[in-house]
Design a protein around this motif. Structure first.
Motif, PDB file in Angstrom:
ATOM      1  N   ILE A  47       0.929  -1.301   0.056  1.00  0.00           N
ATOM      2  CA  ILE A  47       0.058   0.062   0.161  1.00  0.00           C
ATOM      3  C   ILE A  47       0.899   1.050  -0.118  1.00  0.00           C
ATOM      4  N   SER A  61       1.529   5.099   0.519  1.00  0.00           N
ATOM      5  CA  SER A  61       0.806   6.115   1.230  1.00  0.00           C
ATOM      6  C   SER A  61       1.889   7.357   1.501  1.00  0.00           C
ATOM      7  N   ALA A 108      -4.008   4.346   5.656  1.00  0.00           N
ATOM      8  CA  ALA A 108      -3.412   3.081   5.004  1.00  0.00           C
ATOM      9  C   ALA A 108      -3.563   1.802   6.017  1.00  0.00           C
ATOM     10  N   GLU A 109      -3.632   2.390   7.385  1.00  0.00           N
ATOM     11  CA  GLU A 109      -3.682   1.144   8.480  1.00  0.00           C
ATOM     12  C   GLU A 109      -4.961   0.855   8.564  1.00  0.00           C
ATOM     13  N   VAL A 166      -5.266  -1.721   5.742  1.00  0.00           N
ATOM     14  CA  VAL A 166      -4.670  -3.001   6.022  1.00  0.00           C
ATOM     15  C   VAL A 166      -5.784  -4.142   6.790  1.00  0.00           C
ATOM     16  N   ILE A 172       2.316  -1.620   4.182  1.00  0.00           N
ATOM     17  CA  ILE A 172       2.320  -0.120   3.873  1.00  0.00           C
ATOM     18  C   ILE A 172       3.671   0.582   3.606  1.00  0.00           C
ATOM     19  N   LYS A 180       5.585   3.894   2.859  1.00  0.00           N
ATOM     20  CA  LYS A 180       5.364   5.112   2.996  1.00  0.00           C
ATOM     21  C   LYS A 180       6.317   5.721   2.255  1.00  0.00           C
TER      22      LYS A 180
END
Length: 285
Positions: free
Chosen positions: A197, A199, A210-211, A214, A226, A228
């Motif tokens: 993901i 983000s 994003a959490e 998940v 995730i 970043k």
């Protein structure tokens, strides 16, 4: 799961690269690829608002049919050669059981053929637009805005990728466009070996982080990580860099939160990805 893939072609030299990308996915999902050749109609070639003598009109019609027949025969032969090279079954007997392909010729403007044929395809595969030669923008636009289906943009590659869909990245900012991309491509995420993901920490408020994503994916049996990235640069470029750094072979993202025209003129995240991507991207609008 992807079971049907549409590859629209029109003799611009880009179809073989797109078909090669589609074949990789077809082998992964035992999908059926339809190569749709869009034959121009004589009436579409007539100059608008200009009187043409009858003898000249008849001559244009005859010549346009001859050119279309020659182009179609060339495309059909090319598909036969590529099908063998890409290990795609052309027999028509094993659709749904292995990677298969069929050639379809349909008269009309390419954008109209894409609209009709694309709506019952799981994925539409098109070439990355060539800004320098002003090629492919209408094809991508028609597929994105008029089919309602995900669109795989295939950058030019000397050799087709070895894998597609094994490691998928998802561009996420909590927007409606990102949510639509998630919904339309969740089967792609489910069958991937790894999901990242992407983000930059921005989202649309509680429940869209994003959490949170998940947790949502975990309920669907999908394990995601995730990744970043720094948002101080151009977001589109940073997305592509983050996806490549994560090792993804394909990125999924929502497209054109602003209008296509506004992003084309003023720039935007989607347009930056369209212009600069060197790996396949599935767009959703």
């Amino acid at each position: 799961m992807i079971r049907t893939i549409l590859v629209p072609v029109r003799g611009d030299g880009k179809g073989d690269n797109v078909l090669a990308h589609a074949a990789v996915l077809a082998h992964r999902y035992d999908a059926h690829v339809t190569v749709a050749h869009c034959r121009p109609r004589p009436e579409d070639l007539m100059p608008y608002g200009v009187h043409i003598p009858e003898f000249l009109r008849n001559q244009i019609v005859r010549q346009s049919y001859q050119v279309a027949d020659q182009e179609e025969e060339g495309m059909r032969e090319e598909v036969l050669v590529l099908a063998e090279k890409l290990r795609l079954d052309l027999s028509g007997d094993n659709i749904g059981r292995t990677a298969t392909v069929a050639f379809l010729a349909e008269a009309g403007r390419q954008v109209d053929v894409i609209k009709r044929r694309g709506r019952l395809a799981d994925l539409i595969a098109v070439a990355k637009p060539d800004r320098d030669r002003n090629l492919g923008h209408n094809t991508l636009k028609a597929a994105l805005f008029h089919s309602g289906r995900p669109v795989l943009m295939c950058p030019h590659a000397e050799t087709p990728p070895a894998t597609l869909g094994a490691h998928v990245s998802l561009a996420w900012n909590g927007s409606a466009e990102a949510a639509r991309a998630l919904s339309q491509c969740i089967s792609v995420l489910r069958t991937a070996d790894a999901v990242s993901i992407l983000s930059n920490g921005s989202d649309s408020g509680p429940g869209t982080s994003a959490e949170d994503l998940v947790d949502f994916l975990r309920l669907h049996g999908i394990a995601a990580t995730i990744v970043k990235f720094d948002s101080r640069g151009k977001t589109g470029r940073e997305l592509l860099k983050a996806s490549a750094a994560a090792g993804a072979d394909m990125m999924v993202m929502g497209a054109y939160g602003d209008s296509h025209e506004r992003e084309t003129v003023f720039g935007g995240n989607t347009q930056t990805v369209v212009d600069t991507a060197t790996t396949p991207v599935i767009f959703n609008h």
